[in-house]
Design a protein around this motif. Structure first.
Motif, PDB file in Angstrom:
ATOM      1  N   ALA A 149      -0.294  16.589 -46.171  1.00 24.84           N
ATOM      2  CA  ALA A 149      -0.836  17.934 -45.741  1.00 24.84           C
ATOM      3  C   ALA A 149       0.470  18.662 -45.448  1.00 24.84           C
ATOM      4  O   ALA A 149       1.192  18.488 -44.718  1.00 24.84           O
ATOM      5  CB  ALA A 149      -1.836  17.631 -44.609  1.00 24.84           C
ATOM      6  N   LEU A 150       0.367  19.952 -45.932  1.00 24.45           N
ATOM      7  CA  LEU A 150       1.207  20.957 -45.601  1.00 24.45           C
ATOM      8  C   LEU A 150       0.659  22.050 -44.855  1.00 24.45           C
ATOM      9  O   LEU A 150      -0.372  22.576 -45.239  1.00 24.45           O
ATOM     10  CB  LEU A 150       2.001  21.503 -46.704  1.00 24.45           C
ATOM     11  N   CYS A 151       1.099  22.739 -43.882  1.00 24.20           N
ATOM     12  CA  CYS A 151       0.763  23.895 -43.064  1.00 24.20           C
ATOM     13  C   CYS A 151       1.646  24.511 -42.182  1.00 24.20           C
ATOM     14  O   CYS A 151       2.798  24.012 -41.909  1.00 24.20           O
ATOM     15  CB  CYS A 151      -0.498  23.275 -42.356  1.00 24.20           C
ATOM     16  N   GLU A 152       1.212  25.680 -41.876  1.00 26.62           N
ATOM     17  CA  GLU A 152       2.331  26.624 -41.117  1.00 26.62           C
ATOM     18  C   GLU A 152       2.160  26.225 -39.516  1.00 26.62           C
ATOM     19  O   GLU A 152       1.112  25.431 -39.194  1.00 26.62           O
ATOM     20  CB  GLU A 152       2.088  28.008 -41.075  1.00 26.62           C
ATOM     21  N   LEU A 153       3.227  25.688 -39.022  1.00 26.38           N
ATOM     22  CA  LEU A 153       3.280  25.365 -37.566  1.00 26.38           C
ATOM     23  C   LEU A 153       3.390  26.541 -36.570  1.00 26.38           C
ATOM     24  O   LEU A 153       4.630  26.983 -36.569  1.00 26.38           O
ATOM     25  CB  LEU A 153       4.274  24.217 -37.667  1.00 26.38           C
ATOM     26  N   PRO A 154       2.602  26.956 -35.673  1.00 24.12           N
ATOM     27  CA  PRO A 154       2.921  27.788 -34.742  1.00 24.12           C
ATOM     28  C   PRO A 154       4.135  27.537 -33.928  1.00 24.12           C
ATOM     29  O   PRO A 154       4.447  26.302 -33.753  1.00 24.12           O
ATOM     30  CB  PRO A 154       1.672  27.854 -33.900  1.00 24.12           C
ATOM     31  N   ALA A 155       4.743  28.415 -33.410  1.00 29.37           N
ATOM     32  CA  ALA A 155       6.020  28.256 -32.563  1.00 29.37           C
ATOM     33  C   ALA A 155       5.958  27.626 -31.480  1.00 29.37           C
ATOM     34  O   ALA A 155       6.728  26.639 -30.849  1.00 29.37           O
ATOM     35  CB  ALA A 155       6.839  29.503 -32.303  1.00 29.37           C
ATOM     36  N   ASP A 156       4.773  27.758 -30.676  1.00 23.37           N
ATOM     37  CA  ASP A 156       4.476  27.035 -29.546  1.00 23.37           C
ATOM     38  C   ASP A 156       4.152  25.451 -29.723  1.00 23.37           C
ATOM     39  O   ASP A 156       3.768  24.813 -28.546  1.00 23.37           O
ATOM     40  CB  ASP A 156       3.297  27.683 -28.679  1.00 23.37           C
ATOM     41  N   GLN A 157       4.178  25.105 -31.025  1.00 23.53           N
ATOM     42  CA  GLN A 157       3.676  23.716 -31.207  1.00 23.53           C
ATOM     43  C   GLN A 157       4.955  22.961 -31.809  1.00 23.53           C
ATOM     44  O   GLN A 157       4.926  21.707 -32.162  1.00 23.53           O
ATOM     45  CB  GLN A 157       2.544  23.587 -32.137  1.00 23.53           C
ATOM     46  N   LEU A 158       6.287  23.616 -31.610  1.00 24.79           N
ATOM     47  CA  LEU A 158       7.376  23.118 -32.322  1.00 24.79           C
ATOM     48  C   LEU A 158       7.776  21.649 -31.672  1.00 24.79           C
ATOM     49  O   LEU A 158       8.405  20.918 -32.466  1.00 24.79           O
ATOM     50  CB  LEU A 158       8.508  23.842 -31.821  1.00 24.79           C
ATOM     51  N   ALA A 159       7.159  21.272 -30.498  1.00 22.66           N
ATOM     52  CA  ALA A 159       7.618  19.879 -30.175  1.00 22.66           C
ATOM     53  C   ALA A 159       7.179  18.707 -30.897  1.00 22.66           C
ATOM     54  O   ALA A 159       7.694  17.548 -30.959  1.00 22.66           O
ATOM     55  CB  ALA A 159       6.790  19.801 -28.597  1.00 22.66           C
ATOM     56  N   GLU A 182      11.203  31.406 -32.957  1.00 21.90           N
ATOM     57  CA  GLU A 182      10.854  32.897 -32.872  1.00 21.90           C
ATOM     58  C   GLU A 182      11.137  33.780 -33.905  1.00 21.90           C
ATOM     59  O   GLU A 182      10.158  34.600 -33.922  1.00 21.90           O
ATOM     60  CB  GLU A 182      11.395  33.288 -31.431  1.00 21.90           C
ATOM     61  N   ILE A 183      11.831  33.490 -34.687  1.00 21.48           N
ATOM     62  CA  ILE A 183      12.341  34.560 -35.848  1.00 21.48           C
ATOM     63  C   ILE A 183      11.910  33.861 -37.217  1.00 21.48           C
ATOM     64  O   ILE A 183      12.222  34.598 -38.134  1.00 21.48           O
ATOM     65  CB  ILE A 183      13.799  34.976 -35.968  1.00 21.48           C
ATOM     66  N   ALA A 184      11.387  32.683 -37.021  1.00 19.54           N
ATOM     67  CA  ALA A 184      11.089  31.951 -38.469  1.00 19.54           C
ATOM     68  C   ALA A 184       9.740  31.702 -38.654  1.00 19.54           C
ATOM     69  O   ALA A 184       8.992  31.605 -37.822  1.00 19.54           O
ATOM     70  CB  ALA A 184      12.064  30.629 -38.541  1.00 19.54           C
ATOM     71  N   VAL A 185       9.414  31.270 -40.033  1.00 21.95           N
ATOM     72  CA  VAL A 185       8.117  30.894 -40.442  1.00 21.95           C
ATOM     73  C   VAL A 185       8.438  29.264 -40.623  1.00 21.95           C
ATOM     74  O   VAL A 185       9.454  28.834 -41.347  1.00 21.95           O
ATOM     75  CB  VAL A 185       7.453  31.613 -41.687  1.00 21.95           C
ATOM     76  N   THR A 186       7.595  28.517 -39.921  1.00 22.92           N
ATOM     77  CA  THR A 186       7.902  27.168 -40.104  1.00 22.92           C
ATOM     78  C   THR A 186       6.684  26.447 -40.801  1.00 22.92           C
ATOM     79  O   THR A 186       5.661  26.652 -40.276  1.00 22.92           O
ATOM     80  CB  THR A 186       7.885  26.453 -38.578  1.00 22.92           C
ATOM     81  N   CYS A 187       7.139  25.531 -41.733  1.00 24.27           N
ATOM     82  CA  CYS A 187       6.076  24.541 -42.482  1.00 24.27           C
ATOM     83  C   CYS A 187       6.085  23.010 -41.831  1.00 24.27           C
ATOM     84  O   CYS A 187       7.327  22.696 -41.919  1.00 24.27           O
ATOM     85  CB  CYS A 187       6.360  24.849 -43.924  1.00 24.27           C
ATOM     86  N   VAL A 188       5.207  22.313 -41.671  1.00 23.87           N
ATOM     87  CA  VAL A 188       5.238  21.015 -41.445  1.00 23.87           C
ATOM     88  C   VAL A 188       4.600  20.174 -42.517  1.00 23.87           C
ATOM     89  O   VAL A 188       3.496  20.727 -42.898  1.00 23.87           O
ATOM     90  CB  VAL A 188       4.627  20.725 -39.822  1.00 23.87           C
ATOM     91  N   LEU A 189       5.127  18.970 -42.589  1.00 17.84           N
ATOM     92  CA  LEU A 189       4.563  18.115 -43.793  1.00 17.84           C
ATOM     93  C   LEU A 189       3.864  16.839 -42.902  1.00 17.84           C
ATOM     94  O   LEU A 189       4.729  16.020 -42.343  1.00 17.84           O
ATOM     95  CB  LEU A 189       5.599  17.701 -44.598  1.00 17.84           C
ATOM     96  N   ARG A 190       2.648  16.495 -42.972  1.00 14.61           N
ATOM     97  CA  ARG A 190       1.805  15.398 -42.304  1.00 14.61           C
ATOM     98  C   ARG A 190       1.420  14.472 -43.332  1.00 14.61           C
ATOM     99  O   ARG A 190       1.085  14.882 -44.429  1.00 14.61           O
ATOM    100  CB  ARG A 190       1.081  15.710 -41.397  1.00 14.61           C
ATOM    101  N   ARG A 191       1.650  13.047 -43.020  1.00 14.72           N
ATOM    102  CA  ARG A 191       1.151  12.142 -43.834  1.00 14.72           C
ATOM    103  C   ARG A 191       0.571  11.055 -42.762  1.00 14.72           C
ATOM    104  O   ARG A 191       1.270  10.553 -41.765  1.00 14.72           O
ATOM    105  CB  ARG A 191       2.370  11.356 -44.629  1.00 14.72           C
ATOM    106  N   LYS A 194       1.010  11.878 -39.099  1.00 14.84           N
ATOM    107  CA  LYS A 194       2.279  11.923 -38.676  1.00 14.84           C
ATOM    108  C   LYS A 194       3.373  13.010 -39.356  1.00 14.84           C
ATOM    109  O   LYS A 194       3.059  13.069 -40.381  1.00 14.84           O
ATOM    110  CB  LYS A 194       2.712  10.270 -38.674  1.00 14.84           C
ATOM    111  N   VAL A 195       4.009  13.580 -38.539  1.00 16.57           N
ATOM    112  CA  VAL A 195       4.853  14.393 -39.083  1.00 16.57           C
ATOM    113  C   VAL A 195       5.889  13.761 -39.713  1.00 16.57           C
ATOM    114  O   VAL A 195       6.625  12.840 -38.812  1.00 16.57           O
ATOM    115  CB  VAL A 195       5.464  15.433 -37.599  1.00 16.57           C
ATOM    116  N   VAL A 196       6.185  13.939 -40.848  1.00 26.09           N
ATOM    117  CA  VAL A 196       7.147  13.514 -41.576  1.00 26.09           C
ATOM    118  C   VAL A 196       8.336  14.313 -42.213  1.00 26.09           C
ATOM    119  O   VAL A 196       9.542  13.882 -42.919  1.00 26.09           O
ATOM    120  CB  VAL A 196       6.818  12.488 -42.706  1.00 26.09           C
ATOM    121  N   GLY A 197       8.291  15.617 -41.766  1.00 23.33           N
ATOM    122  CA  GLY A 197       9.115  16.668 -42.129  1.00 23.33           C
ATOM    123  C   GLY A 197       8.727  18.089 -42.060  1.00 23.33           C
ATOM    124  O   GLY A 197       7.659  18.256 -41.549  1.00 23.33           O
TER     125      GLY A 197
END
Length: 291
Positions: A149-159, A182-191, A194-197
């Motif tokens: 699953a791919l989705c945008e990750l809010p900056a306050d969830q970067l941990a 703070e200046i970027a768009v972050t995408c997270v990959l979960r499987r 679990k965050v795998v990328g």
């Protein structure tokens, strides 16, 4: 004022980079053909430390920055000398001071071919080649994987991505990533939940840089890059990677990004790049100065 040196007819002294006008720093990088905008200089100056070589009337002749990442590591970047003082010892003079200030840290940098011999003489070891892929994004995005699953990750969830990044990068760069987010768009990959990328996208040098890209495999790195490419169709993008060949680099070419230049990743102290099979890896750099 800091230490002084005479280079040709110029008497140069060092000043803290935070005390120097951004327009002068921008003029320095422009003079050597580097793409940094005023906003890029401002961001990097806020994220790291640096020194600048100036003459008696405040003209800037060189710069060097370092970016602490964790307790015992730093990356070095923005090492620039003006065309009037290149090959005259100003670069070594600046680097000697940076190394002195980072005495307790392992170091890494991405060298131009022109500066390679200088860094070798300062005790740096060549580890890899970095390939700068740049172009107008085109072509069809890579189809998503059914088990991820791919989705945008809010900056306050970067941990959520920090543990994955630590395994890939080898050092704790949470502060740098937090400022980038703070200046970027972050995408997270979960499987399997679990965050795998993950991958970040931000403006830099008049285009969009995608990086860092951290993933377990070429296929996952492609998934992450493709997510960002969907938002960048027809726009200029850049990805810096140490992947010389393979599915990831082939995908970049298919999407319109070709290799325009290379840099040489070097380290001093503990070896920087330590790839482990089946572990996360940095497929895309955060930037040449941030690695």
């Amino acid at each position: 004022m800091g230490k002084s040196v005479r280079v040709k007819s110029f008497e140069l002294v060092t000043r803290d980079i935070s005390d120097v006008d951004l327009n002068l720093l921008h003029g320095l990088s422009t003079a050597v053909g580097w793409p940094h905008r005023l906003a890029d200089w401002d961001f990097l100056r806020n994220i790291g430390h640096g020194i600048v070589a100036v003459d008696g009337i405040g003209r800037v002749f060189g710069s060097a920055m370092w970016f602490p990442q964790g307790e015992d590591f730093a990356t070095i970047g923005l090492v620039i000398t003006s065309p009037r003082t290149q090959a005259q010892g100003a670069g070594r003079w600046l680097m000697d001071q940076v190394i002195e200030r980072c005495a307790c840290r392992n170091l890494s940098l991405n060298s131009t071919k022109a500066a390679f011999q200088l860094y070798l003489s300062l005790g740096f070891t060549h580890e890899a080649t970095t390939f700068l892929h740049r172009g107008i994004v085109s072509g069809l995005p890579f189809p998503p994987s059914p088990d991820a699953a791919l989705c945008e990750l809010p900056a306050d969830q970067l941990a959520e991505v920090m543990a994955c990044d630590m395994r890939a990068f080898g050092y704790d760069r949470s502060r740098v990533l937090a400022l980038l987010s703070e200046i970027a768009v972050t995408c997270v990959l979960r499987r399997n939940d679990k965050v795998v990328g993950y991958a970040m996208r931000r403006p830099f040098g008049g285009l969009h840089v995608i990086g860092p890209i951290v993933a377990d495999s070429d296929e996952d790195a492609i998934q992450l890059a493709s997510w960002h490419f969907q938002a960048l169709q027809g726009q200029a993008a850049r990805i810096d990677t140490r992947e010389a060949t393979g599915p990831f680099t082939e995908f970049l070419a298919q999407c319109g990004l070709s290799v325009e230049q290379t840099a040489l990743t070097m380290s001093k102290g503990r070896r920087f790049l330590n790839r482990i099979a089946a572990e996360p890896w940095v497929y895309g750099l955060a930037g040449h100065a941030l690695s």
